[in-house]
Design a protein around this motif. Structure first.
Motif, mmCIF file in Angstrom:
data_model
loop_
_atom_site.group_PDB
_atom_site.id
_atom_site.type_symbol
_atom_site.label_atom_id
_atom_site.label_comp_id
_atom_site.label_asym_id
_atom_site.label_seq_id
_atom_site.Cartn_x
_atom_site.Cartn_y
_atom_site.Cartn_z
ATOM 1 N N PHE A 267 4.668 5.817 -16.845
ATOM 2 C CA PHE A 267 5.681 4.952 -16.252
ATOM 3 C C PHE A 267 5.394 4.720 -14.765
ATOM 4 O O PHE A 267 5.492 3.593 -14.265
ATOM 5 C CB PHE A 267 7.048 5.606 -16.445
ATOM 6 N N GLU A 268 5.034 5.774 -14.065
ATOM 7 C CA GLU A 268 4.751 5.666 -12.633
ATOM 8 C C GLU A 268 3.530 4.772 -12.390
ATOM 9 O O GLU A 268 3.506 3.970 -11.451
ATOM 10 C CB GLU A 268 4.518 7.050 -12.028
ATOM 11 N N ASP A 269 2.517 4.882 -13.238
ATOM 12 C CA ASP A 269 1.323 4.040 -13.110
ATOM 13 C C ASP A 269 1.679 2.567 -13.286
ATOM 14 O O ASP A 269 1.115 1.691 -12.629
ATOM 15 C CB ASP A 269 0.280 4.414 -14.171
ATOM 16 N N GLN A 270 2.613 2.311 -14.168
ATOM 17 C CA GLN A 270 2.987 0.943 -14.510
ATOM 18 C C GLN A 270 3.546 0.190 -13.299
ATOM 19 O O GLN A 270 3.138 -0.937 -13.008
ATOM 20 C CB GLN A 270 4.036 0.992 -15.634
ATOM 21 N N GLY A 271 4.465 0.836 -12.587
ATOM 22 C CA GLY A 271 5.060 0.184 -11.424
ATOM 23 C C GLY A 271 4.052 -0.086 -10.330
ATOM 24 O O GLY A 271 4.021 -1.172 -9.738
ATOM 25 N N LYS A 272 3.202 0.889 -10.056
ATOM 26 C CA LYS A 272 2.189 0.725 -9.014
ATOM 27 C C LYS A 272 1.231 -0.409 -9.353
ATOM 28 O O LYS A 272 0.844 -1.195 -8.492
ATOM 29 C CB LYS A 272 1.418 2.033 -8.828
ATOM 30 N N ALA A 273 0.843 -0.505 -10.620
ATOM 31 C CA ALA A 273 -0.121 -1.517 -11.036
ATOM 32 C C ALA A 273 0.438 -2.924 -10.883
ATOM 33 O O ALA A 273 -0.268 -3.846 -10.457
ATOM 34 C CB ALA A 273 -0.544 -1.275 -12.481
ATOM 35 N N LEU A 274 1.716 -3.108 -11.243
ATOM 36 C CA LEU A 274 2.286 -4.449 -11.110
ATOM 37 C C LEU A 274 2.457 -4.819 -9.648
ATOM 38 O O LEU A 274 2.188 -5.955 -9.242
ATOM 39 C CB LEU A 274 3.639 -4.518 -11.826
ATOM 40 N N LEU A 275 2.885 -3.862 -8.852
ATOM 41 C CA LEU A 275 3.136 -4.148 -7.446
ATOM 42 C C LEU A 275 1.853 -4.437 -6.676
ATOM 43 O O LEU A 275 1.814 -5.347 -5.833
ATOM 44 C CB LEU A 275 3.875 -2.969 -6.806
ATOM 45 N N ASP A 276 0.781 -3.703 -6.975
ATOM 46 C CA ASP A 276 -0.460 -3.943 -6.231
ATOM 47 C C ASP A 276 -1.322 -5.041 -6.840
ATOM 48 O O ASP A 276 -2.396 -5.359 -6.320
ATOM 49 C CB ASP A 276 -1.261 -2.651 -6.046
ATOM 50 N N GLY A 277 -0.863 -5.613 -7.959
ATOM 51 C CA GLY A 277 -1.571 -6.750 -8.538
ATOM 52 C C GLY A 277 -2.735 -6.383 -9.431
ATOM 53 O O GLY A 277 -3.486 -7.269 -9.858
ATOM 54 N N SER A 278 -2.907 -5.110 -9.765
ATOM 55 C CA SER A 278 -3.992 -4.744 -10.674
ATOM 56 C C SER A 278 -3.645 -5.073 -12.122
ATOM 57 O O SER A 278 -4.485 -4.979 -13.013
ATOM 58 C CB SER A 278 -4.359 -3.264 -10.531
ATOM 59 N N ALA A 279 -2.392 -5.460 -12.369
ATOM 60 C CA ALA A 279 -1.973 -5.994 -13.665
ATOM 61 C C ALA A 279 -1.018 -7.148 -13.401
ATOM 62 O O ALA A 279 -0.321 -7.180 -12.380
ATOM 63 C CB ALA A 279 -1.299 -4.930 -14.515
ATOM 64 N N ALA A 280 -0.974 -8.100 -14.338
ATOM 65 C CA ALA A 280 -0.169 -9.301 -14.125
ATOM 66 C C ALA A 280 1.259 -9.175 -14.627
ATOM 67 O O ALA A 280 2.198 -9.676 -14.000
ATOM 68 C CB ALA A 280 -0.842 -10.486 -14.820
ATOM 69 N N PHE A 288 12.802 0.057 -14.947
ATOM 70 C CA PHE A 288 11.472 -0.164 -14.371
ATOM 71 C C PHE A 288 11.608 -0.767 -12.977
ATOM 72 O O PHE A 288 10.881 -0.402 -12.049
ATOM 73 C CB PHE A 288 10.667 -1.097 -15.271
ATOM 74 N N PHE A 289 12.559 -1.677 -12.826
ATOM 75 C CA PHE A 289 12.718 -2.303 -11.513
ATOM 76 C C PHE A 289 13.218 -1.307 -10.489
ATOM 77 O O PHE A 289 12.896 -1.407 -9.303
ATOM 78 C CB PHE A 289 13.649 -3.510 -11.591
ATOM 79 N N ALA A 290 13.996 -0.322 -10.941
ATOM 80 C CA ALA A 290 14.434 0.726 -10.016
ATOM 81 C C ALA A 290 13.230 1.460 -9.457
ATOM 82 O O ALA A 290 13.216 1.868 -8.283
ATOM 83 C CB ALA A 290 15.367 1.699 -10.733
ATOM 84 N N GLN A 291 12.203 1.639 -10.290
ATOM 85 C CA GLN A 291 10.983 2.267 -9.795
ATOM 86 C C GLN A 291 10.314 1.382 -8.739
ATOM 87 O O GLN A 291 9.863 1.863 -7.695
ATOM 88 C CB GLN A 291 10.000 2.535 -10.940
ATOM 89 N N LEU A 292 10.268 0.091 -8.998
ATOM 90 C CA LEU A 292 9.682 -0.829 -8.021
ATOM 91 C C LEU A 292 10.455 -0.774 -6.700
ATOM 92 O O LEU A 292 9.857 -0.839 -5.621
ATOM 93 C CB LEU A 292 9.679 -2.253 -8.568
ATOM 94 N N GLN A 293 11.775 -0.648 -6.802
ATOM 95 C CA GLN A 293 12.586 -0.578 -5.588
ATOM 96 C C GLN A 293 12.302 0.685 -4.783
ATOM 97 O O GLN A 293 12.520 0.712 -3.569
ATOM 98 C CB GLN A 293 14.072 -0.656 -5.940
ATOM 99 N N SER A 294 11.840 1.725 -5.464
ATOM 100 C CA SER A 294 11.483 2.946 -4.742
ATOM 101 C C SER A 294 10.128 2.821 -4.048
ATOM 102 O O SER A 294 9.784 3.626 -3.184
ATOM 103 C CB SER A 294 11.452 4.142 -5.714
ATOM 104 N N LEU A 295 9.377 1.780 -4.426
ATOM 105 C CA LEU A 295 8.035 1.595 -3.874
ATOM 106 C C LEU A 295 7.944 0.491 -2.830
ATOM 107 O O LEU A 295 6.988 0.445 -2.058
ATOM 108 C CB LEU A 295 7.045 1.263 -5.017
ATOM 109 N N ALA A 296 8.938 -0.397 -2.815
ATOM 110 C CA ALA A 296 8.858 -1.544 -1.905
ATOM 111 C C ALA A 296 10.254 -2.018 -1.512
ATOM 112 O O ALA A 296 11.238 -1.801 -2.235
ATOM 113 C CB ALA A 296 8.096 -2.681 -2.575
ATOM 114 N N GLN A 297 10.340 -2.683 -0.378
ATOM 115 C CA GLN A 297 11.585 -3.245 0.110
ATOM 116 C C GLN A 297 11.874 -4.577 -0.588
ATOM 117 O O GLN A 297 10.990 -5.192 -1.186
ATOM 118 C CB GLN A 297 11.520 -3.450 1.622
ATOM 119 N N THR A 298 13.131 -5.019 -0.481
ATOM 120 C CA THR A 298 13.570 -6.221 -1.177
ATOM 121 C C THR A 298 12.730 -7.447 -0.818
ATOM 122 O O THR A 298 12.369 -8.244 -1.693
ATOM 123 C CB THR A 298 15.052 -6.497 -0.876
ATOM 124 N N ASP A 299 12.399 -7.635 0.440
ATOM 125 C CA ASP A 299 11.618 -8.812 0.843
ATOM 126 C C ASP A 299 10.270 -8.857 0.122
ATOM 127 O O ASP A 299 9.830 -9.913 -0.343
ATOM 128 C CB ASP A 299 11.397 -8.820 2.360
#
Length: 440
Positions: A267-280, A288-299
């Protein structure tokens, strides 16, 4: 014993035990009406409450708990239960270990799985219900006409989270309008050297997101009464409607449309991959989006991440309230603690709700409580999709078999799509029979 097999057996055993003790019966001397709803300001010095949470929901209560402790003098301990959360909770309850509150999937099948009528406090007359958006008041949390769960955030919708830049770089300017277009987009991404989809197929016993691929494809079937037919033993998981969706999923895997490490990814790999663009793209739900929110700001999230619902014939979403969306209150036999538990719920969805949605940056369920300005656009899209979504297997079926575990085994190469369907059907029939469902 294999860890996945153990949890599956534990879940099934706990339900069988619940059925043997008559899940339709309230405790001796009990009924479906709570003793009352204390004032949110009632002092609770010396009272300690325990809240069970999963790895992806253990930070959700932070702001509410801190404010409630300050206002009442109570002590609230949030305890993280190991994944797979639902099976772990069921195993604990089967041995008599219960919290005061727990995050729990508020569907009828999952309320039944923890023997709601015996183990849970009824939330009849809950003061926050009237304040909730009307279309959501009775959407979930009710079992056998009694409210047992409190919805605290927008129910999850199965759909596709995507990296806007990755799609744009591959020349994809519009989101897919049905399953055929989704597959075509994946093929285009692969041809452009991109990873179309990222899956958390890790063999650690918790590849829970795998089932979204099957359920998303069943949206129109669900609208046409699939789960009612399954509940009545008129249709099975082994019939073409379901087997085809499993095969479609496997075909995408076999065609290399997923991450190369699908067998071990988490699960943790999934969020990082989408955010850094290594997966589309990622097929997921709100947690899942809560995980993204822990990795990046709203903007950054607004700039990079979008969401669209998907189904076989169109863009019908499938809603599946997950454990991070709702809470249940357990019976402890201690009147003071039970009252304090109801008080915490009333505070959470009353005086503390504005601070909660602001802290979580989530869409408000209450028209009189404003959705924070900082809520990401993707979450607003999820809330919008909910309006036309159909209920998932967990919402509509009388039992919730371990589809995700069997799909995980398929990813590992241990099962064919047909075998997945056979094993899921066998478990479903066992669970339905344990509840005394006619036809099983």
């Amino acid at each position: 014993m294999d860890r996945r097999a153990f949890f599956t057996l534990a879940a099934a055993s706990s339900l069988v035990l619940a059925a043997c003790s008559d899940p339709g019966a309230a405790p001796a001397g009990g009924d479906a009406t709570p003793a009352g709803w204390p004032s949110a300001s009632t002092k609770l010095d010396g009272v300690t409450l325990t809240v069970w949470a999963a790895q992806n929901s253990n930070t959700v209560p932070k702001v509410v708990v801190e404010a409630f402790q300050k206002a009442t003098g109570a002590k609230v301990d949030v305890v993280t239960i190991t994944d797979p959360y639902e099976q772990s909770v069921q195993t604990k309850i089967a041995t008599g270990d219960k919290p005061d509150l727990a995050f729990w999937q508020p569907t009828a099948s999952m309320l039944s799985s923890i023997n709601a009528k015996t183990n849970l406090q009824p939330l009849t007359g809950a003061p926050w219900v009237a304040a909730t958006e009307k279309s959501l008041q009775d959407l979930t949390g009710i079992y056998d006409d009694v409210r047992y769960a409190a919805l605290i955030s927008t129910p999850a919708v199965i759909g596709v989270y995507y990296n806007k830049q990755v799609l744009q770089d591959a020349g994809i300017t519009a989101t897919p309008a049905d399953w055929t277009e989704l597959v075509a987009a994946a093929q285009k991404l692969k041809a452009a050297g991109k990873v179309p989809f990222f899956e958390m197929g890790g063999n650690d016993g918790s590849p829970w997101a795998t089932q979204w691929w099957v359920q998303a494809q069943l949206a129109e079937q669900a609208q046409a009464g699939l789960w009612k037919r399954v509940n009545a033993a008129q249709e099975k998981f082994t019939d073409p409607a379901v087997v085809t969706t499993i095969q479609n999923y496997k075909d995408l895997i076999d065609q290399g449309m997923f991450n190369a490490d699908i067998k071990t990814a988490t699960f943790e790999d999934q969020g990082k991959a989408l955010l850094d663009g290594s997966a589309a793209m990622v097929m997921q739900v709100n947690s899942f989006f809560a995980q993204l929110q822990s990795l990046a700001q709203t903007d950054e999230l607004n700039q990079k991440i979008g969401f669209f619902p998907i189904s076989t014939e169109g863009t019908t979403g499938t809603f599946i309230p997950d454990q991070s969306n709702a809470l249940v209150a357990f019976r402890s036999g201690d009147d003071k603690r039970e009252a304090a538990t109801r008080q915490l719920l009333a505070y959470w969805l009353g005086d503390g709700y504005q601070a909660f949605v602001e802290d979580q940056k989530t869409v408000s369920l209450q028209p009189d409580v404003a959705t924070p300005a900082g809520v990401p656009e993707a979450l607003k899209a999820v809330a919008e999709a909910l309006k036309t979504s159909v209920g998932s297997m967990q919402v509509e079926a009388v039992a919730n078999p371990d589809l995700y575990l069997r799909l995980g085994e398929m990813i590992q190469g241990a099962l064919t799509p047909e075998k997945v369907a056979e094993q899921v059907q066998a478990q479903f029939a066992q669970l339905a029979a344990a509840q005394g469902i006619k036809g099983f």
